[in-house]
Design a protein around this motif. Structure first.
Motif, PDB file in Angstrom:
ATOM      1  N   GLY A 277       0.821  -1.209   0.000  1.00  0.00           N
ATOM      2  CA  GLY A 277       0.000   0.000   0.000  1.00  0.00           C
ATOM      3  C   GLY A 277       0.851   1.252   0.000  1.00  0.00           C
ATOM      4  N   TYR A 278       1.943   1.224   0.768  1.00  0.00           N
ATOM      5  CA  TYR A 278       2.863   2.367   0.782  1.00  0.00           C
ATOM      6  C   TYR A 278       3.502   2.559  -0.593  1.00  0.00           C
ATOM      7  CZ  TYR A 278       7.300   4.791   1.519  1.00  0.00           C
ATOM      8  OH  TYR A 278       8.381   5.637   1.402  1.00  0.00           O
ATOM      9  N   ALA A 279       3.922   1.456  -1.223  1.00  0.00           N
ATOM     10  CA  ALA A 279       4.549   1.549  -2.543  1.00  0.00           C
ATOM     11  C   ALA A 279       3.565   2.097  -3.574  1.00  0.00           C
ATOM     12  CB  ALA A 279       5.056   0.177  -2.974  1.00  0.00           C
ATOM     13  N   HIS A 280       2.314   1.668  -3.506  1.00  0.00           N
ATOM     14  CA  HIS A 280       1.308   2.173  -4.449  1.00  0.00           C
ATOM     15  C   HIS A 280       1.073   3.676  -4.232  1.00  0.00           C
ATOM     16  CE1 HIS A 280      -2.270   2.167  -7.010  1.00  0.00           C
ATOM     17  NE2 HIS A 280      -2.847   2.922  -6.078  1.00  0.00           N
ATOM     18  N   TRP A 281       0.961   4.079  -2.982  1.00  0.00           N
ATOM     19  CA  TRP A 281       0.768   5.498  -2.674  1.00  0.00           C
ATOM     20  C   TRP A 281       1.937   6.328  -3.186  1.00  0.00           C
ATOM     21  CZ3 TRP A 281       3.918   8.313   0.804  1.00  0.00           C
ATOM     22  CH2 TRP A 281       3.488   9.626   1.063  1.00  0.00           C
ATOM     23  N   LEU A 282       3.148   5.812  -2.995  1.00  0.00           N
ATOM     24  CA  LEU A 282       4.342   6.541  -3.421  1.00  0.00           C
ATOM     25  C   LEU A 282       4.399   6.671  -4.938  1.00  0.00           C
ATOM     26  CD1 LEU A 282       7.042   7.795  -2.438  1.00  0.00           C
ATOM     27  CD2 LEU A 282       8.077   5.542  -2.748  1.00  0.00           C
TER      28      LEU A 282
ATOM     29  N   GLU B 275       1.811   6.244  -7.197  1.00  0.00           N
ATOM     30  CA  GLU B 275       0.619   6.671  -7.910  1.00  0.00           C
ATOM     31  C   GLU B 275      -0.074   7.897  -7.317  1.00  0.00           C
ATOM     32  OE1 GLU B 275      -0.287   5.453 -10.741  1.00  0.00           O
ATOM     33  OE2 GLU B 275       1.160   3.802 -10.793  1.00  0.00           O
ATOM     34  N   ASP B 276      -0.176   7.975  -5.993  1.00  0.00           N
ATOM     35  CA  ASP B 276      -1.064   8.952  -5.380  1.00  0.00           C
ATOM     36  C   ASP B 276      -0.381  10.131  -4.706  1.00  0.00           C
ATOM     37  OD1 ASP B 276      -3.141   7.325  -6.169  1.00  0.00           O
ATOM     38  OD2 ASP B 276      -3.237   6.242  -4.274  1.00  0.00           O
ATOM     39  N   LEU B 277       0.911  10.047  -4.469  1.00  0.00           N
ATOM     40  CA  LEU B 277       1.591  11.119  -3.747  1.00  0.00           C
ATOM     41  C   LEU B 277       1.529  12.426  -4.547  1.00  0.00           C
ATOM     42  CD1 LEU B 277       3.168  12.006  -1.306  1.00  0.00           C
ATOM     43  CD2 LEU B 277       5.265  11.224  -2.405  1.00  0.00           C
ATOM     44  N   LEU B 278       1.081  13.495  -3.884  1.00  0.00           N
ATOM     45  CA  LEU B 278       0.918  14.846  -4.448  1.00  0.00           C
ATOM     46  C   LEU B 278      -0.226  14.961  -5.453  1.00  0.00           C
ATOM     47  CD1 LEU B 278       4.520  16.287  -4.917  1.00  0.00           C
ATOM     48  CD2 LEU B 278       2.984  16.460  -2.954  1.00  0.00           C
ATOM     49  N   ALA B 279      -0.988  13.889  -5.661  1.00  0.00           N
ATOM     50  CA  ALA B 279      -2.168  14.009  -6.515  1.00  0.00           C
ATOM     51  C   ALA B 279      -3.306  14.606  -5.682  1.00  0.00           C
ATOM     52  CB  ALA B 279      -2.564  12.633  -7.052  1.00  0.00           C
ATOM     53  N   PRO B 280      -4.142  15.464  -6.257  1.00  0.00           N
ATOM     54  CA  PRO B 280      -4.194  15.861  -7.689  1.00  0.00           C
ATOM     55  C   PRO B 280      -3.368  17.092  -8.022  1.00  0.00           C
ATOM     56  CG  PRO B 280      -6.101  16.715  -6.562  1.00  0.00           C
ATOM     57  CD  PRO B 280      -5.310  15.974  -5.511  1.00  0.00           C
ATOM     58  N   LEU B 281      -2.458  17.503  -7.094  1.00  0.00           N
ATOM     59  CA  LEU B 281      -1.596  18.645  -7.423  1.00  0.00           C
ATOM     60  C   LEU B 281      -0.837  18.380  -8.711  1.00  0.00           C
ATOM     61  CD1 LEU B 281      -0.447  21.402  -6.571  1.00  0.00           C
ATOM     62  CD2 LEU B 281       1.324  20.164  -5.295  1.00  0.00           C
ATOM     63  N   VAL B 282      -0.349  17.156  -8.850  1.00  0.00           N
ATOM     64  CA  VAL B 282       0.226  16.705 -10.113  1.00  0.00           C
ATOM     65  C   VAL B 282      -0.553  15.464 -10.539  1.00  0.00           C
ATOM     66  CG1 VAL B 282       2.514  17.615  -9.599  1.00  0.00           C
ATOM     67  CG2 VAL B 282       1.958  15.260  -8.955  1.00  0.00           C
ATOM     68  N   PRO B 283      -0.593  15.153 -11.816  1.00  0.00           N
ATOM     69  CA  PRO B 283      -1.340  13.967 -12.256  1.00  0.00           C
ATOM     70  C   PRO B 283      -0.833  12.699 -11.576  1.00  0.00           C
ATOM     71  CG  PRO B 283      -0.786  15.348 -14.133  1.00  0.00           C
ATOM     72  CD  PRO B 283      -0.047  15.908 -12.959  1.00  0.00           C
ATOM     73  N   HIS B 284      -1.716  11.723 -11.428  1.00  0.00           N
ATOM     74  CA  HIS B 284      -1.363  10.454 -10.812  1.00  0.00           C
ATOM     75  C   HIS B 284      -0.172   9.825 -11.537  1.00  0.00           C
ATOM     76  CE1 HIS B 284      -4.745   9.870  -7.987  1.00  0.00           C
ATOM     77  NE2 HIS B 284      -5.408  10.618  -8.840  1.00  0.00           N
ATOM     78  N   GLY B 285       0.798   9.396 -10.736  1.00  0.00           N
ATOM     79  CA  GLY B 285       1.966   8.729 -11.295  1.00  0.00           C
ATOM     80  C   GLY B 285       3.089   9.652 -11.724  1.00  0.00           C
ATOM     81  N   TRP B 286       2.839  10.964 -11.709  1.00  0.00           N
ATOM     82  CA  TRP B 286       3.881  11.893 -12.145  1.00  0.00           C
ATOM     83  C   TRP B 286       4.949  12.126 -11.086  1.00  0.00           C
ATOM     84  CZ3 TRP B 286       2.938  16.510 -15.843  1.00  0.00           C
ATOM     85  CH2 TRP B 286       2.283  16.056 -16.998  1.00  0.00           C
TER      86      TRP B 286
ATOM     87  N   ASP C   1      12.934 -14.693 -11.240  1.00  0.00           N
ATOM     88  CA  ASP C   1      11.836 -15.033 -12.143  1.00  0.00           C
ATOM     89  C   ASP C   1      10.483 -14.798 -11.493  1.00  0.00           C
ATOM     90  OD1 ASP C   1      13.652 -15.809 -14.064  1.00  0.00           O
ATOM     91  OD2 ASP C   1      13.663 -17.915 -13.442  1.00  0.00           O
ATOM     92  N   ALA C   2      10.469 -14.639 -10.159  1.00  0.00           N
ATOM     93  CA  ALA C   2       9.221 -14.438  -9.435  1.00  0.00           C
ATOM     94  C   ALA C   2       8.819 -12.969  -9.341  1.00  0.00           C
ATOM     95  CB  ALA C   2       9.336 -15.038  -8.032  1.00  0.00           C
ATOM     96  N   PHE C   3       9.566 -12.076  -9.982  1.00  0.00           N
ATOM     97  CA  PHE C   3       9.266 -10.647  -9.884  1.00  0.00           C
ATOM     98  C   PHE C   3       7.887 -10.349 -10.463  1.00  0.00           C
ATOM     99  CE2 PHE C   3       9.098  -6.367 -11.598  1.00  0.00           C
ATOM    100  CZ  PHE C   3       9.574  -5.606 -10.543  1.00  0.00           C
ATOM    101  N   VAL C   4       7.098  -9.573  -9.696  1.00  0.00           N
ATOM    102  CA  VAL C   4       5.774  -9.152 -10.140  1.00  0.00           C
ATOM    103  C   VAL C   4       5.677  -7.642  -9.953  1.00  0.00           C
ATOM    104  CG1 VAL C   4       3.284  -9.333  -9.821  1.00  0.00           C
ATOM    105  CG2 VAL C   4       4.735 -11.347  -9.486  1.00  0.00           C
ATOM    106  N   PRO C   5       5.443  -6.864 -11.014  1.00  0.00           N
ATOM    107  CA  PRO C   5       5.347  -5.398 -10.865  1.00  0.00           C
ATOM    108  C   PRO C   5       4.280  -5.009  -9.846  1.00  0.00           C
ATOM    109  CG  PRO C   5       5.453  -6.019 -13.176  1.00  0.00           C
ATOM    110  CD  PRO C   5       5.283  -7.294 -12.414  1.00  0.00           C
ATOM    111  N   GLY C   6       4.641  -4.089  -8.968  1.00  0.00           N
ATOM    112  CA  GLY C   6       3.698  -3.571  -7.988  1.00  0.00           C
ATOM    113  C   GLY C   6       3.641  -4.329  -6.680  1.00  0.00           C
ATOM    114  N   GLU C   7       4.256  -5.516  -6.608  1.00  0.00           N
ATOM    115  CA  GLU C   7       4.245  -6.297  -5.376  1.00  0.00           C
ATOM    116  C   GLU C   7       5.597  -6.160  -4.678  1.00  0.00           C
ATOM    117  OE1 GLU C   7       2.880 -10.280  -5.840  1.00  0.00           O
ATOM    118  OE2 GLU C   7       1.013  -9.688  -6.834  1.00  0.00           O
TER     119      GLU C   7
END
Length: 248
Positions: free
Chosen positions: A67-72, A74-85, A163-169
């Motif tokens: 959850g922390y990684a997703h916030w960092l 995708e959501d940090l400073l949004a909507p001041l800047v677009p999501h993910g920027w 080989d077990a790498f999964v983006p976002g996890e």
């Protein structure tokens, strides 16, 4: 051989004074490079501490860390800047700080060698001397580690990543990475190098920014030691916890 002489009437001939030829000062000035090293080094240290605090969420479980990684990302400073920027702006700033830090360090090291000539400075002993003389080496090791760590945990680029790498996890990716003893050992080595580099770097920041008082310099040395120790212990807890099965 005598130099040019004065020929004014009614005076004896007096040798003209030859002005010494001086080379222009180097650009950028050494004090500017030291200030760049101090400022960018401080930025990188703050990042190391914040990065550690975020990674310690691994002990709270996958939901907290992911959850922390997703916030960092995708959501940090949004909507001041677009999501993910934000994460890309942050990476650009950190990359610029890293490049400026490395470039200034290389130029300062080269100038120091030229100024010293063939003679080595005598009288420096102890840990502080070792840290000062090895800053370029430890910095190189850290740069290589950063590249590997990004390929391993951030981008999932093989063969650095598993080989077990999964983006976002983030939780699963860290665990699968540190379950490899060789990678965990490299991480432990890099953290030890980071501690040496960081502690001496923070102590140098106090001096490079103009601190001259004995008490202030002693305070700077104490802060550098404490921060270095916290970064060392905090980062070592993670691979040890994975290898021993505390985090799995």
């Amino acid at each position: 051989m005598a130099g040019p002489t004065s020929t004014r009437p009614g005076t004896d001939r007096v040798p003209a004074v030859e002005r010494p030829v001086t080379s222009p000062p180097p650009r950028p000035a050494t004090w500017v490079l030291k200030a760049v090293m101090a400022v960018t080094g401080t930025v990188l240290v703050v990042f190391a501490v914040v990065h550690l605090v975020g990674n310690l969420k691994i002990f709270l479980g996958p939901e907290q860390l992911d959850g922390y990684a997703h916030w960092l990302h995708e959501d940090l400073l949004a909507p001041l800047v677009p999501h993910g920027w934000f994460i890309w702006i942050f990476r650009a700033v950190m990359l610029a700080a890293l490049l400026a830090h490395v470039a200034a360090g290389v130029v300062l090291r080269r100038r120091a060698r030229v100024a010293r000539g063939p003679h080595r400075r005598q009288g420096l002993r102890g840990l502080r001397s070792f840290q000062a003389r090895s800053m370029l080496v430890t910095g190189t090791v850290l740069l290589l580690f950063v590249v590997f760590h990004v390929l391993d945990i951030t981008t999932g680029t093989r063969p650095a990543a598993t080989d077990a790498f999964v983006p976002g996890e983030a939780y699963a990716n860290i665990v699968s990475s540190f379950q490899r003893p060789a990678v965990a050992a490299f991480y432990v080595l890099a953290i030890g190098v980071l501690t040496l580099h960081l502690a001496h770097g923070l102590w140098s920041v106090v001096n490079d920014l103009g601190a001259t008082g004995r008490r202030l310099r002693a305070t700077g040395a104490a802060v550098a030691g404490v921060v270095g120790l916290l970064v060392l212990v905090g980062n070592l807890l993670i691979p040890v916890a994975v290898l021993t099965g505390v985090v799995a």
